[in-house]
Enzyme design. Structure first.
Site, short mmCIF file in Angstrom:
data_model
loop_
_atom_site.label_atom_id
_atom_site.label_comp_id
_atom_site.label_asym_id
_atom_site.label_seq_id
_atom_site.Cartn_x
_atom_site.Cartn_y
_atom_site.Cartn_z
N ASP A 258 -2.92 -0.64 -4.37
CA ASP A 258 -3.98 -1.17 -3.52
C ASP A 258 -4.62 -2.32 -4.29
O ASP A 258 -5.14 -2.13 -5.40
CB ASP A 258 -5.00 -0.06 -3.22
CG ASP A 258 -6.10 -0.54 -2.26
OD1 ASP A 258 -6.26 -1.77 -2.09
OD2 ASP A 258 -6.79 0.33 -1.70
N LEU A 259 -4.58 -3.50 -3.71
CA LEU A 259 -5.10 -4.68 -4.40
C LEU A 259 -6.58 -4.55 -4.72
O LEU A 259 -7.10 -5.25 -5.60
CB LEU A 259 -4.86 -5.93 -3.55
CG LEU A 259 -3.39 -6.35 -3.40
CD1 LEU A 259 -3.22 -7.28 -2.21
CD2 LEU A 259 -2.90 -7.02 -4.68
N LEU B 216 0.83 -1.21 0.00
CA LEU B 216 0.00 0.00 0.00
C LEU B 216 0.86 1.26 0.00
O LEU B 216 0.45 2.30 -0.52
CB LEU B 216 -0.92 -0.01 1.23
CG LEU B 216 -2.06 -1.04 1.19
CD1 LEU B 216 -2.69 -1.19 2.57
CD2 LEU B 216 -3.10 -0.65 0.16
N GLY C 134 -2.44 -8.70 1.52
CA GLY C 134 -3.81 -8.90 1.96
C GLY C 134 -3.93 -8.88 3.46
O GLY C 134 -2.96 -8.64 4.18
N SER D 256 3.20 -21.25 10.15
CA SER D 256 3.62 -20.06 10.92
C SER D 256 5.00 -19.68 10.44
O SER D 256 5.99 -20.26 10.88
CB SER D 256 3.66 -20.38 12.41
OG SER D 256 2.46 -21.00 12.82
N SER E 226 -3.34 -20.43 3.61
CA SER E 226 -3.11 -20.52 5.05
C SER E 226 -3.59 -21.85 5.61
O SER E 226 -4.53 -22.47 5.09
CB SER E 226 -3.88 -19.39 5.73
OG SER E 226 -3.92 -19.60 7.12
N TYR F 248 -11.36 -15.12 7.81
CA TYR F 248 -10.05 -15.06 7.14
C TYR F 248 -9.77 -16.38 6.40
O TYR F 248 -9.39 -16.39 5.23
CB TYR F 248 -8.98 -14.78 8.20
CG TYR F 248 -7.57 -15.09 7.77
CD1 TYR F 248 -6.92 -14.29 6.83
CD2 TYR F 248 -6.90 -16.19 8.28
CE1 TYR F 248 -5.63 -14.59 6.43
CE2 TYR F 248 -5.60 -16.49 7.89
CZ TYR F 248 -4.97 -15.69 6.96
OH TYR F 248 -3.70 -15.99 6.55
N HIS G 59 -5.31 -21.93 7.98
CA HIS G 59 -6.65 -21.68 8.52
C HIS G 59 -7.76 -22.08 7.54
O HIS G 59 -8.93 -21.98 7.88
CB HIS G 59 -6.76 -20.23 9.00
CG HIS G 59 -5.84 -19.99 10.16
ND1 HIS G 59 -6.05 -20.56 11.40
CD2 HIS G 59 -4.65 -19.33 10.24
CE1 HIS G 59 -5.04 -20.24 12.21
NE2 HIS G 59 -4.19 -19.49 11.52
N ARG H 93 2.17 -24.64 19.76
CA ARG H 93 1.55 -25.03 18.49
C ARG H 93 2.52 -24.85 17.33
O ARG H 93 2.60 -25.66 16.41
CB ARG H 93 0.28 -24.20 18.27
CG ARG H 93 -0.37 -24.43 16.93
CD ARG H 93 -1.67 -23.62 16.79
NE ARG H 93 -2.21 -23.73 15.45
CZ ARG H 93 -1.88 -22.92 14.45
NH1 ARG H 93 -1.02 -21.93 14.64
NH2 ARG H 93 -2.42 -23.09 13.25
N1 LIG Z 1 3.10 -15.21 8.40
C1 LIG Z 1 2.49 -16.39 8.47
O1 LIG Z 1 2.85 -17.25 9.26
C2 LIG Z 1 1.33 -16.70 7.56
C3 LIG Z 1 0.58 -17.86 7.80
C4 LIG Z 1 -0.46 -18.19 6.93
C5 LIG Z 1 -0.73 -17.38 5.84
N2 LIG Z 1 0.01 -16.25 5.65
C6 LIG Z 1 -0.34 -15.39 4.49
O2 LIG Z 1 0.85 -14.93 3.89
C7 LIG Z 1 0.69 -13.58 3.46
C8 LIG Z 1 1.79 -12.72 4.08
O3 LIG Z 1 1.73 -12.86 5.49
P1 LIG Z 1 2.43 -11.81 6.45
O4 LIG Z 1 2.62 -12.46 7.75
O5 LIG Z 1 3.61 -11.20 5.77
O6 LIG Z 1 1.27 -10.74 6.59
P2 LIG Z 1 1.38 -9.18 6.95
O7 LIG Z 1 0.05 -8.78 7.51
O8 LIG Z 1 2.57 -8.92 7.77
O9 LIG Z 1 1.59 -8.51 5.52
C9 LIG Z 1 0.55 -8.37 4.59
C10 LIG Z 1 0.84 -7.15 3.75
O10 LIG Z 1 -0.25 -6.98 2.83
C11 LIG Z 1 -0.48 -5.59 2.71
N3 LIG Z 1 -1.87 -5.33 2.31
C12 LIG Z 1 -2.99 -5.45 3.07
N4 LIG Z 1 -4.06 -5.05 2.37
C13 LIG Z 1 -3.61 -4.65 1.15
C14 LIG Z 1 -4.25 -4.11 0.00
N5 LIG Z 1 -5.57 -3.88 -0.04
N6 LIG Z 1 -3.46 -3.82 -1.06
C15 LIG Z 1 -2.13 -4.03 -1.03
N7 LIG Z 1 -1.46 -4.53 0.04
C16 LIG Z 1 -2.21 -4.84 1.12
C17 LIG Z 1 -0.21 -5.00 4.10
O11 LIG Z 1 0.10 -3.62 4.02
C18 LIG Z 1 0.95 -5.86 4.58
O12 LIG Z 1 2.21 -5.23 4.35
C19 LIG Z 1 -0.73 -13.16 3.86
O13 LIG Z 1 -1.57 -13.34 2.74
C20 LIG Z 1 -1.09 -14.16 4.94
O14 LIG Z 1 -2.50 -14.38 4.98
C21 LIG Z 1 1.02 -15.89 6.48
#
Ligand SMILES: NC(=O)c1ccc[n+]([C@@H]2O[C@H](COP(=O)([O-])OP(=O)(O)OC[C@H]3O[C@@H](n4cnc5c(N)ncnc54)[C@H](O)[C@@H]3O)[C@@H](O)[C@H]2O)c1
Length: 276
Positions: free
Chosen positions: A58-59, A43, A80, A172, A118, A143, A120, A181
């Protein structure tokens, strides 16, 4: 990095959405061996090094996503909403956002997407059940449902338009596991880099489900149906067991957050409409 005789060559372009996020921070600056140009998107502007450049997007804005994917390349879709949240947030970032990502991929000629799914999506399976790529979805949150939708989109765009996706159901992915976990669900940053390398290089990807976890002793997820990818996680959460167990209480085995794979997500407040 495992290299096989039939691997694809270095890519000219790699686009990373969500590059300012937790995973984005851990992989930035570590992928220059994969692509000539790496476009970091979020963003707001993201700091760059080497062959990286930043492009905000912005997605939820299809024109902006099209502009991001103009020029093609492979996409790591990490952007996201990454936790449970009110529906409007999930709608914009994950439902509309993932639709825009796949539509822009189709329109701009992108052929390969790593979709950050995920654990989840399967969070309401009991921990004793060993799951694989064909196990039924049992999302534990709005989610999680948004990731079910994203995986559905990926299948549609694969079957109808030939866009390949890696559906990486991340456990994770943090520097180290922080609770009991995560001794089962942890995916090390280095194993994430290896998974990205195989995503980019494997000659035929298809649209497989892969569980994103390291080579942990406690394991709920069987990835044997995707051996053809050549991804063999090397790290293990076991080296952190002593530290994690010393820092955390033994939880009740009757706690739903312990019975089910999704952990705290299964007991978290449902952010639905409040009664008047
Ligand atoms: N970290 C984990 O362990 C984990 C586990 C399962 C799934 N995931 C998935 O992996 C991805 C990355 O995870 P993360 O931990 O880095 O998450 P995070 O929340 O740290 O990063 C997500 C990024 O997406 C950006 N974002 C949010 N809405 C947006 C939009 N409308 N347009 C553009 N950018 C946008 C945010 O600004 C943020 O920088 C996510 O999709 C998350 O669901 C992560």
């Amino acid at each position: 990095m495992a290299i096989f005789p039939t691997d694809r060559p270095r890519r000219s372009r790699l686009v990373i959405t969500g590059a300012a996020g937790g995973i984005g921070k851990m992989i930035r600056g570590k992928l220059d061996h994969i692509a000539d140009e790496i476009v970091l998107s979020d963003l707001t502007d993201v700091s760059c090094s080497g062959n990286e450049r930043s492009q905000t997007c912005d997605l939820a804005d299809l024109d902006a996503v099209r502009a991001l994917l103009k020029g093609g390349g492979d996409v790591l879709h990490f952007g996201g909403q990454s936790t449970e949240a009110p529906f409007e947030r999930i709608l914009n970032a994950n439902l509309i956002g993932s639709y825009n990502l796949y539509e822009a991929a189709r329109l701009e000629g992108v052929r390969r997407v790593l979709f950050a799914s995920s654990n989840h999506v399967i969070g309401f399976h009991p921990r004793e059940t060993l799951l694989d790529a064909d196990s039924p979805m049992r999302p534990d949150s709005l989610y999680g449902v948004s990731k079910v939708y994203g995986e559905g989109l990926a299948h549609l765009y694969h079957d109808k338009f030939g866009i390949e996706s890696l559906l990486l159901r991340i456990g994770s992915c943090f520097k180290e596991p922080s609770d009991r976990r995560q001794l089962a669900t942890w995916m090390s940053p280095q194993d994430m880099i290896h998974a990205i390398e195989r995503f980019v290089m494997v000659p035929r990807l298809g649209c497989p489900v892969v569980y994103g976890r390291s080579n942990n002793s406690e394991n709920w997820w069987d990835n044997s149906k995707t051996d053809y990818l050549g991804w063999n996680p090397q790290d293990t959460a076991e080296v952190f067991r002593g530290k994690v167990e010393a820092a955390t209480e033994v939880p009740s085995p009757l706690d739903p957050a312990v019975k089910y794979q999704g952990g705290a997500f299964v007991t978290a407040d449902h952010p639905g409409t409040k009664e008047e």
